[in-house]
Write a protein that holds these residues in place. Structure first.
Motif, mmCIF file in Angstrom:
data_model
loop_
_atom_site.group_PDB
_atom_site.id
_atom_site.type_symbol
_atom_site.label_atom_id
_atom_site.label_comp_id
_atom_site.label_asym_id
_atom_site.label_seq_id
_atom_site.Cartn_x
_atom_site.Cartn_y
_atom_site.Cartn_z
ATOM 1 N N ALA A 89 0.839 -1.202 0.000
ATOM 2 C CA ALA A 89 0.000 0.000 0.000
ATOM 3 C C ALA A 89 0.872 1.249 0.000
ATOM 4 N N ARG A 90 1.956 1.230 0.775
ATOM 5 C CA ARG A 90 2.875 2.381 0.789
ATOM 6 C C ARG A 90 3.505 2.605 -0.578
ATOM 7 N N ALA A 91 3.915 1.524 -1.218
ATOM 8 C CA ALA A 91 4.537 1.634 -2.542
ATOM 9 C C ALA A 91 3.538 2.198 -3.552
ATOM 10 N N ARG A 92 2.291 1.738 -3.481
ATOM 11 C CA ARG A 92 1.257 2.263 -4.376
ATOM 12 C C ARG A 92 1.020 3.753 -4.134
ATOM 13 N N ARG A 93 0.938 4.153 -2.858
ATOM 14 C CA ARG A 93 0.741 5.574 -2.536
ATOM 15 C C ARG A 93 1.906 6.410 -3.023
ATOM 16 N N LYS A 94 3.117 5.881 -2.867
ATOM 17 C CA LYS A 94 4.304 6.605 -3.331
ATOM 18 C C LYS A 94 4.260 6.786 -4.842
ATOM 19 N N GLN A 95 3.901 5.752 -5.570
ATOM 20 C CA GLN A 95 3.789 5.861 -7.023
ATOM 21 C C GLN A 95 2.713 6.866 -7.420
ATOM 22 N N GLN A 96 1.595 6.839 -6.719
ATOM 23 C CA GLN A 96 0.518 7.783 -7.011
ATOM 24 C C GLN A 96 0.972 9.215 -6.732
ATOM 25 N N ASP A 97 1.681 9.411 -5.619
ATOM 26 C CA ASP A 97 2.194 10.748 -5.284
ATOM 27 C C ASP A 97 3.175 11.238 -6.338
ATOM 28 N N GLU A 98 4.073 10.346 -6.774
ATOM 29 C CA GLU A 98 5.043 10.724 -7.804
ATOM 30 C C GLU A 98 4.339 11.087 -9.107
#
Length: 64
Positions: free
Chosen positions: A13-22
């Motif tokens: 979930a953190r990795a997905r949020r990071k990708q979305q933020d980027e």
């Protein structure tokens, strides 16, 4: 076992949020860049005579 799975899900979930933020930041930078270019173009259009003279100035500077 469930703790490992829960930790894995949290990391995913953190990795997905990071990708979305980027991705959001990429779009935001593109929009800001487009807006800056539009503003600059509008400012340059206020003085169209300078746009006609500027190529002459740059070519005369190269001749020196």
């Amino acid at each position: 076992m469930s703790q490992r799975r829960e930790a894995y899900v949290n990391l995913d979930a953190r990795a997905r949020r990071k990708q979305q933020d980027e991705r959001r930041m990429h779009f935001r930078r593109a929009i800001e860049s487009y807006d800056e270019q539009r503003q600059l173009h509008a400012q340059l259009m206020e003085f169209p005579d300078l746009l006609m003279i500027s190529p002459l100035l740059s070519s005369s500077a190269e001749c020196r």
